[in-house]
Design a protein around this motif. Structure first.
Motif, PDB file in Angstrom:
ATOM      1  N   THR A 196       0.790  -1.233   0.000  1.00 18.07           N
ATOM      2  CA  THR A 196       0.000   0.000   0.000  1.00 18.07           C
ATOM      3  C   THR A 196       0.822   1.282   0.000  1.00 18.07           C
ATOM      4  OG1 THR A 196      -0.152  -0.074   2.425  1.00 18.07           O
ATOM      5  CG2 THR A 196      -1.914  -1.143   1.168  1.00 18.07           C
ATOM      6  N   ASP A 197       2.098   1.214   0.294  1.00 17.94           N
ATOM      7  CA  ASP A 197       2.941   2.411   0.382  1.00 17.94           C
ATOM      8  C   ASP A 197       3.791   2.546  -0.883  1.00 17.94           C
ATOM      9  OD1 ASP A 197       4.700   4.485   1.020  1.00 17.94           O
ATOM     10  OD2 ASP A 197       4.938   3.842   3.108  1.00 17.94           O
ATOM     11  N   GLU A 198       3.468   3.518  -1.724  1.00 15.86           N
ATOM     12  CA  GLU A 198       4.159   3.678  -3.008  1.00 15.86           C
ATOM     13  C   GLU A 198       5.608   4.112  -2.851  1.00 15.86           C
ATOM     14  OE1 GLU A 198       2.067   6.130  -5.737  1.00 15.86           O
ATOM     15  OE2 GLU A 198       0.244   4.895  -5.730  1.00 15.86           O
ATOM     16  N   LYS A 220       2.517  -5.283  -6.211  1.00 11.48           N
ATOM     17  CA  LYS A 220       1.163  -4.930  -6.658  1.00 11.48           C
ATOM     18  C   LYS A 220       0.928  -5.261  -8.130  1.00 11.48           C
ATOM     19  CE  LYS A 220      -1.891  -0.867  -6.908  1.00 11.48           C
ATOM     20  NZ  LYS A 220      -1.961  -0.707  -8.381  1.00 11.48           N
ATOM     21  N   ASP A 221       1.881  -4.924  -8.980  1.00 14.89           N
ATOM     22  CA  ASP A 221       1.677  -5.075 -10.417  1.00 14.89           C
ATOM     23  C   ASP A 221       2.292  -6.359 -10.973  1.00 14.89           C
ATOM     24  OD1 ASP A 221       0.373  -2.623 -10.378  1.00 14.89           O
ATOM     25  OD2 ASP A 221       2.202  -1.508 -10.818  1.00 14.89           O
ATOM     26  N   ASN A 222       3.566  -6.601 -10.701  1.00 13.12           N
ATOM     27  CA  ASN A 222       4.217  -7.791 -11.255  1.00 13.12           C
ATOM     28  C   ASN A 222       3.627  -9.077 -10.698  1.00 13.12           C
ATOM     29  OD1 ASN A 222       5.802  -5.697 -12.189  1.00 13.12           O
ATOM     30  ND2 ASN A 222       7.733  -6.741 -11.877  1.00 13.12           N
ATOM     31  N   THR A 256      -3.405  -8.865  -4.541  1.00 12.08           N
ATOM     32  CA  THR A 256      -4.588  -8.059  -4.224  1.00 12.08           C
ATOM     33  C   THR A 256      -4.864  -7.996  -2.727  1.00 12.08           C
ATOM     34  OG1 THR A 256      -5.995 -10.001  -4.581  1.00 12.08           O
ATOM     35  CG2 THR A 256      -5.674  -8.501  -6.452  1.00 12.08           C
ATOM     36  N   SER A 257      -4.416  -9.014  -1.988  1.00 14.99           N
ATOM     37  CA  SER A 257      -4.644  -8.985  -0.544  1.00 14.99           C
ATOM     38  C   SER A 257      -3.663  -9.898   0.178  1.00 14.99           C
ATOM     39  CB  SER A 257      -6.078  -9.414  -0.204  1.00 14.99           C
ATOM     40  OG  SER A 257      -6.273 -10.793  -0.471  1.00 14.99           O
TER      41      SER A 257
END
Length: 339
Positions: A148-150, A159-161, A165-166
């Motif tokens: 959650t922390d960019e 998150k992307d690779n 999702t949870s």
């Protein structure tokens, strides 16, 4: 996933144990020059003790490898923080990929039939250095922080690779990670990245303050890996001390690991020859011909040894453009990756 060519290690016939190779793999890189002689691991409870000395090219900016690409933090992170799983590229146990996923904080795992849910069952004997148990809540907090922390180094990777999702603690010792993207090698690649990121941090020391403001980032007082930070003499050395409560008994065998700050390859190489340090990464050597000289016996007492690589390259299917082929379906891709 294909592994890179074998890295090389040179060893000086003195006082090595195979664990040293594991320590160096966590601390440095897979290509290593060491000055310690090989021997079989001792029985449980009968460690070698002593101090293992090596070079560290860059001083850490923090001791949190997930913050950013910090060579010092990356080199030390694996020795002070727990991780769910790891990868043994044949370095310690001699198990070649793809069977190289090794249990760590997790002692078993399950993968759903669709490949999108990974459930990890944690050891129940793991504790932080302050005596508090390491639980699924610590894993949940740590991975959700990254998710959650960019600002975090591996935020977009997780998150992307990985398509995570949870991350949810099912109970005290069960953690569930859900993903939106199928990848037959998800666990292997995740385990590989556990070597320099996705660490587990003590929730009770981190949850009530912005991690980037937490003084624990600069000198952590509560850790849970094989070593703790005993001394940091900035510009000189970092001394790691064996964690007597480390959950992966009987490791580690050495009592201390001394990381001497050295950035110049010639200085590092000279220190190895002078027996001021016990091991260096091969890439620290002044020039590639050193390898041939070692093999030729130009440096008595130093041998060249092989370790597996801790890196891999993905083989991807159904890419757009030049690589796209409608003949390779998603089912084919799953089948190929699973074999």
């Amino acid at each position: 996933v294909a592994q890179t060519p074998l890295g090389e290690i040179a060893m000086k016939k003195q006082r090595l144990f195979r664990l040293t190779v594991m320590i160096l793999t966590m601390l440095l890189l897979p290509t290593l020059l060491t000055s310690i002689a090989s021997a079989e691991l001792p029985p449980t409870g009968q460690g070698y003790g002593g101090t293992f000395r090596t070079a560290l090219k860059a001083e850490p900016q923090t001791f949190i490898p997930d913050f950013k690409n910090d060579y010092g933090a990356n080199s030390i992170g694996g020795d002070i923080w727990p991780q769910l799983v790891g990868v043994d590229w044949g370095v310690v146990y001699g198990i070649p990929p793809p069977q190289g996923v090794q249990y760590d904080l997790a002692e078993s795992y399950e993968i759903s039939s669709d490949g999108l849910t990974h459930t990890f069952h944690l050891r129940e004997d793991a504790v932080w250095t302050d005596g508090q148990p390491i639980t699924a809540e610590d894993v949940e907090w740590s991975l959700n922080w990254i998710l959650t922390d960019e600002r975090v180094r591996f935020h977009f990777k997780l998150k992307d690779n990985y398509g995570v999702t949870s991350v949810k603690a099912i109970d005290d010792y069960t953690i569930e990670i859900k993903s939106s993207k199928f990848n037959a090698d998800w666990l292997l690649v995740f385990a590989q990245d556990n070597g320099h990121g996705f660490k587990v941090y003590p929730k009770h020391m981190w949850e009530d303050i912005d991690p980037y403001e937490n003084p624990e980032r600069l000198m952590p007082t509560v850790t849970g890996g094989p070593f703790t930070i005993e001394t940091w003499e900035k510009g000189q050395y970092i001394l790691l001390k064996r964690n007597p409560d480390y959950y992966l008994d009987p490791f580690p065998y050495v009592d201390f690991v001394m990381l001497k700050m050295m950035s110049d390859p010639d200085t590092i190489w000279a220190a190895l020859l002078a027996d001021e340090i016990d091991a260096i990464s091969y890439e620290f050597a002044p020039a590639y011909p050193v390898q041939k000289l070692v093999i030729a016996g130009a440096y008595p007492g130093i041998e060249l040894h092989h370790t597996g690589s801790v890196y891999s390259y993905p083989l991807k299917f159904n890419q757009t453009g030049y690589w796209y082929s409608p003949k390779i379906t998603d089912t084919d891709s799953r089948s190929i990756q699973s074999t």
